[in-house]
Write an enzyme that holds these catalytic residues in place. Structure first.
Site, PDB file in Angstrom:
ATOM      1  N   ASP A 278       0.833  -1.199   0.000  1.00  0.00           N
ATOM      2  CA  ASP A 278       0.000   0.000   0.000  1.00  0.00           C
ATOM      3  C   ASP A 278       0.872   1.256   0.000  1.00  0.00           C
ATOM      4  O   ASP A 278       1.910   1.298   0.671  1.00  0.00           O
ATOM      5  CB  ASP A 278      -0.885   0.030   1.253  1.00  0.00           C
ATOM      6  CG  ASP A 278      -2.340  -0.271   0.945  1.00  0.00           C
ATOM      7  OD1 ASP A 278      -2.696  -1.453   0.840  1.00  0.00           O
ATOM      8  OD2 ASP A 278      -3.115   0.696   0.807  1.00  0.00           O
TER       9      ASP A 278
ATOM     10  N   ASP B 243      -3.680   4.139  -1.945  1.00  0.00           N
ATOM     11  CA  ASP B 243      -4.848   4.408  -1.103  1.00  0.00           C
ATOM     12  C   ASP B 243      -5.447   5.770  -1.445  1.00  0.00           C
ATOM     13  O   ASP B 243      -4.714   6.742  -1.669  1.00  0.00           O
ATOM     14  CB  ASP B 243      -4.399   4.401   0.365  1.00  0.00           C
ATOM     15  CG  ASP B 243      -5.559   4.456   1.333  1.00  0.00           C
ATOM     16  OD1 ASP B 243      -6.291   3.461   1.419  1.00  0.00           O
ATOM     17  OD2 ASP B 243      -5.729   5.496   1.997  1.00  0.00           O
TER      18      ASP B 243
ATOM     19  N   GLU C 220      -6.914   3.278  -5.717  1.00  0.00           N
ATOM     20  CA  GLU C 220      -8.270   3.214  -5.176  1.00  0.00           C
ATOM     21  C   GLU C 220      -9.051   4.426  -5.680  1.00  0.00           C
ATOM     22  O   GLU C 220      -8.906   5.529  -5.146  1.00  0.00           O
ATOM     23  CB  GLU C 220      -8.220   3.204  -3.645  1.00  0.00           C
ATOM     24  CG  GLU C 220      -9.565   2.942  -3.027  1.00  0.00           C
ATOM     25  CD  GLU C 220      -9.629   3.263  -1.550  1.00  0.00           C
ATOM     26  OE1 GLU C 220     -10.500   2.737  -0.872  1.00  0.00           O
ATOM     27  OE2 GLU C 220      -8.809   4.078  -1.062  1.00  0.00           O
TER      28      GLU C 220
ATOM     29  N   ASP D  88     -12.674  -3.433   2.998  1.00  0.00           N
ATOM     30  CA  ASP D  88     -13.623  -2.365   3.317  1.00  0.00           C
ATOM     31  C   ASP D  88     -15.076  -2.772   3.093  1.00  0.00           C
ATOM     32  O   ASP D  88     -15.990  -1.996   3.396  1.00  0.00           O
ATOM     33  CB  ASP D  88     -13.344  -1.129   2.450  1.00  0.00           C
ATOM     34  CG  ASP D  88     -12.030  -0.453   2.800  1.00  0.00           C
ATOM     35  OD1 ASP D  88     -11.637  -0.503   3.978  1.00  0.00           O
ATOM     36  OD2 ASP D  88     -11.395   0.117   1.894  1.00  0.00           O
TER      37      ASP D  88
END
Ligand code: NOJ
Length: 537
Positions: free
Chosen positions: A105, A207, A275, A338
């Site tokens: 990430d 992210d 994302e 998520d």
């Protein structure tokens, strides 16, 4: 480059990724939290038993864990909960030794409130790092500078009494937003990427990749009109506004270009997957960049947002593929850390169809740990929740999908010898790696067959996608076709037996019958909720 000067096909286009949420994958030291050593101990499972090609490992950097690692206090060190820097380096090496690529990430939008950059920044208005974050004066009445709300609800601004200014946070107050309009900050963040690329990482999952550039004029978001149709799940207070000004300002694209340039200078051909929670497809596709100079792939959440019926899925898939720029490549996912798990959302029969769908579409599939077993969400007893979002808005808790990986039917599903940080889901007795390996009909063995079929089929990996005219309200049928090979996928989403006309071929995988291998001559019979992959050679 090959001898004729043409680029090879990038590795990530052919790969199947597997997302590991490290806190919950495997605990090597009995403290109840998963760790990097635990992941290393399971690499053989991932590479050989399951047969994926690449791993995305959610954050393990130093963090006070306000958002379970998505609040980083040191980007270039490993949190003691997970191991040491040397363990992360060994994880990369060990994965590579097994032919697995690894992406980490990259947290572009914010840091932890405990990051030394923020500690300095908040220390005084004159601090050299003041501008590395977003500080603004209160309005005359003392209220925040804009009406923006944080994704996790509540205002997106918090007043810091010490210096009398508000700082901005897209997520928790403990996650202050970085200021990507400050060139020193940009350089420092690019150094973070270089740090991991120098250690051989094969790319990043970025992210909140569209969030970090907001309206420079800081205008208020308008309230949603009465007839507003929400494109995605119910996000509570966040849904009260049209998010015109608090994400995706066009400046974001220049930042992605700079990031991409940095990443592209490395020989391992790193991939960047961002994302991008944007449901306007042309806007979503703009993150590839006009010259493919931004993200290699914006994450494709659209299938997850689609209704689960043959017609809606068909429309969703076709629309997405039409919107991917020519020469670009998409990805598909049906779960992550998520969201509620796919087997919870869809139920056991549809979860098997989902496996076939995900692994037979044109684009890179991303699997979420445990979905290959049919893991479902756990119900967390009141007051025992761990997710900061769930603590604010009960029904948005993500804990249920983050429970320990189910390795065996022994205590704590073989995840830890200690007390797991989140409870093990109730179906772990039967739904676990060890038991499922023994059962040819298990979800795990279905995933293994599908992964092997994809690996062996050029049509599935790179072939074109064409919806088949036999598709109807109950059945989704499509063809994947490469120069050498054709495959047909037929998914019966109904509870009735049905028949579709397709050209002759051989059944390669059925989602309900592991022994089904007959030759099909024009007519393919489908059991209720059966998906079949037919190869025509
Ligand atoms: C997106 C991540 O997927 C999510 O888990 C996290 O809470 C937010 N970004 C904030 O970092």
């Amino acid at each position: 480059m090959t001898a004729n000067g043409r680029s090879r096909r990038a590795w990530w286009r052919d790969a199947v990724f597997y997302q590991i949420y490290p806190l919950s994958f495997a605990d090597s030291n009995g403290d109840g939290f998963g760790d990097l050593e635990g992941i290393i101990s399971k690499l053989d499972y991932l590479a050989d038993t399951l047969g994926v090609d690449a791993l995305w490992i959610s954050p393990f950097y130093r963090s006070p864990m306000s958002d379970w690692g998505y609040d980083v206090s040191d980007h270039t060190d490993v949190d003691p909960l997970f191991g040491e820097l040397a363990t992360a380096e060994r994880l990369i090496e060990e994965a590579h030794a097994r032919g697995l690529r690894v992406i980490f990430d990259y947290l572009m939008n914010h840091t932890s409130i405990e990051h030394p950059w923020f500690v300095e920044s908040r220390s005084s208005r004159d601090d050299p790092k003041r501008d590395w974050y977003v500080w603004r004066d209160p309005k005359e009445d003392g209220s925040p500078p804009t009406n923006w709300v944080s994704v996790f609800s509540g205002p997106a601004w918090t007043l810091d009494e010490r210096t009398g200014q508000y700082y901005r946070h897209t997520f928790l107050p403990n996650q202050p937003d970085l200021n990507w309009r400050n060139p020193d900050l940009v350089e420092a963040m690019l150094d973070v990427a270089r740090f991991w690329l120098d250690r051989g990482v094969d790319g990043f999952r970025v992210d909140a990749a569209h969030q970090m550039m907001k309206d420079p004029h800081e205008r208020d978001n308008p309230p949603v009109p009465l007839d507003y149709e929400r494109p995605w799940k119910d996000m509570g207070e966040y849904d009260n506004f049209v998010h015109l000004y608090d994400f995706g300002h066009p400046d974001v694209h220049e930042m992605h270009r700079q990031f991409r340039k940095t990443v592209d200078s490395y020989p391992q051909e790193p991939v960047t997957v961002g994302e991008i929670h944007i449901f306007d497809l042309p806007e979503w596709a703009s993150y590839y960049g006009e010259n493919f100079d931004q993200l290699h792939m914006p994450f494709n959440f659209h299938l997850m947002a689609a209704d689960w019926d043959a017609g809606s899925l068909r429309v969703a898939i076709e629309t997405i593929l039409w919107n991917v720029p020519v020469g670009g490549w998409t990805n598909w996912l049906l779960g992550n850390h998520d969201e509620r798990r796919l087997a919870t959302r869809l139920g056991p029969e549809h979860a098997r169809l989902a496996a076939m769908l995900l692994l037979s579409l044109r684009g890179t599939p991303f699997l979420y740990y445990g979905d290959e077993l049919g893991m479902t969400d756990a119900t967390i007893p009141p007051g025992e929740g761990m997710d900061p979002w769930g603590k604010k808005v009960d029904y948005l808790s993500r804990d249920g999908a983050r429970t320990p990986m189910q390795w065996s039917s022994s205590a704590n599903a073989g995840f830890t010898t200690g007390t797991p940080w989140l409870p093990v889901a109730p179906n772990s007795e039967s739904t676990n790696v060890a038991s499922e390996l023994e059962d040819p009909r298990s979800m795990l063995n279905l995933y293994r067959r599908l992964l092997a079929a994809r690996r062996d089929s050029k049509a599935l990996r790179i072939g074109s996608f064409l919806t088949h005219p036999a598709s109807n309200d109950q059945v989704l049928v499509y063809r994947r076709e490469s120069n050498e090979e054709i495959a047909t996928v037929a998914l019966n989403l109904s509870d009735e037996e049905t028949q579709v006309k397709i050209r002759s071929g051989t059944v390669a995988v059925s989602t309900v019958d592991p022994d089904r291998t007959e030759t099909v001559s024009k007519k393919l019979l489908l059991e209720p909720f059966e998906g079949v992959l037919v190869s025509h050679q």
